[in-house]
Design an enzyme around this catalytic site. Sequence first.
Site, short mmCIF file in Angstrom:
data_model
loop_
_atom_site.label_atom_id
_atom_site.label_comp_id
_atom_site.label_asym_id
_atom_site.label_seq_id
_atom_site.Cartn_x
_atom_site.Cartn_y
_atom_site.Cartn_z
N SER A 175 -6.58 -5.94 5.43
CA SER A 175 -5.60 -6.88 4.88
C SER A 175 -5.21 -7.97 5.86
O SER A 175 -6.01 -8.84 6.16
CB SER A 175 -4.36 -6.11 4.41
OG SER A 175 -4.72 -5.18 3.43
N LYS A 183 -10.12 -5.56 2.06
CA LYS A 183 -9.04 -5.64 1.09
C LYS A 183 -8.62 -7.10 0.98
O LYS A 183 -7.95 -7.63 1.86
CB LYS A 183 -7.85 -4.77 1.49
CG LYS A 183 -6.68 -4.86 0.51
CD LYS A 183 -5.53 -3.99 0.96
CE LYS A 183 -4.34 -4.15 0.02
NZ LYS A 183 -3.74 -5.50 0.09
#
Length: 462
Positions: free
Chosen positions: A339, A364
Amino acid sequence: MSPHLLCLRPLVAALVFGLGLGTALRPALSAPNVINPDSPTLATPKDKDSGVSDNVTLLENSPKAVVDEVWQLVNQQFVDKDFNHSNWLSKRQELLGRNYQDNAEAYRQIGRILKDLNDPYTRFLSPEEFAILSSQTSGEASGVGIRVLMDKRSSDLVVVDVMRGTPALKAGIRPGDRIVRINGQPAALMSLEQATEAIQGEIGTELSLQLSRPKSGVFSVTLKRENIEIDSVTYNVKEEGELRVGYIRLDEFSSHSAEQMEKAITELNKSRISGYVLDLRGNPGGLLLSSIDIARLWLNRGEIVSTIDRRGGDRHFSANGRSLTDLPLVVLVNERSASASEILAGALKEQGRATVVGTATYGKGTVQSVNTLSDGSGLAVTIARYYPPSGTDINRKGISPDIHLDISNDTKLQFRNDPELMATEIDPQYQRAISVLRQHRHSLGLPPAKDLGIGLLEPSQL
């Protein structure tokens, strides 16, 4: 309040967000217990496109109130306006047509319908899970300011860090002290999670610890718990032959991470270092704006990341000309860097600012909004997708390092048992980073540090 979160975060005691990646590379923190942000008023249908009329009276404290809040938030925010081919409109009728004996039953049904969205990051959080996530992303917690680890050889609970300006530091607790008793209870009979829970508590309450120290014997302290700013950034200067390396480890992207990173870079710049190693291995992510602010400390120009929401809104975030250093930089990543870590690593790599070493990151590529619900629970909703400067979709693919280098399972086990071994001579990824910095230095034609006499100079000073 709905902070934008990019996170693949496991918890010591409970999994709240993302998939189950371990926390073994991060010491347990004696904290997390925070007051949740103010709860919003109960959601009512406001989306003209929803086609739903509100003919249901929701009673305060009724499980149906939380059920409908969840439905409304997903209906208004979820990134896929087709809800991944789920008939979301019918879900509301189904949920509100049920009778719930208690909140636990409602929570189970909420979890069931969220699975139909086929998005692992849109998740319901119980009040306990939401409190822990709030603590992690805020970068603050109630505690006394120590980090502890379980010694695998002796099963002793050991203090590995004492935070600056905290009750623990003022009481004279030092790294290496072993905790014998917590509030009168033997620490040897506790797991790491149980010990952490016993140490944390309400702000203003007292904690009694009995500790032992080599050559000093056993001693006791009584501490008052305070609101502690959690250090997500640790740093030091490492002497590596002719190099003085500024090593920075970033554990997560909380609301205080950017200011802590700025302090780290500023302090290390004073040490006449010749290059940096930024360690993002095992970093599960955190706040979107934190990743952008940290990228700006390293990048002087160029795009950092762009996001696209359900309506096609395209936002671009770029450097602002305020980077703190132009010294050579190597970024370490692995399959557990996710992320916000991927935003930072991707921007630094694609803008040519850093060499990325390690293995492909998690992959992600989505942004979540985290919402407080009326009963203290929470909901994370995927609201956008993000892209590095190249526009490449990294979801389920990750960021590919410039230099691919894995670590053996035996070495990973050593790191899990003793995180202090990371960034040492037994860490092949760190050693490769040093080689990259050494090559960079040789390419500039600079002499060894010891021959400069007055310390190392930044390229801009030569």
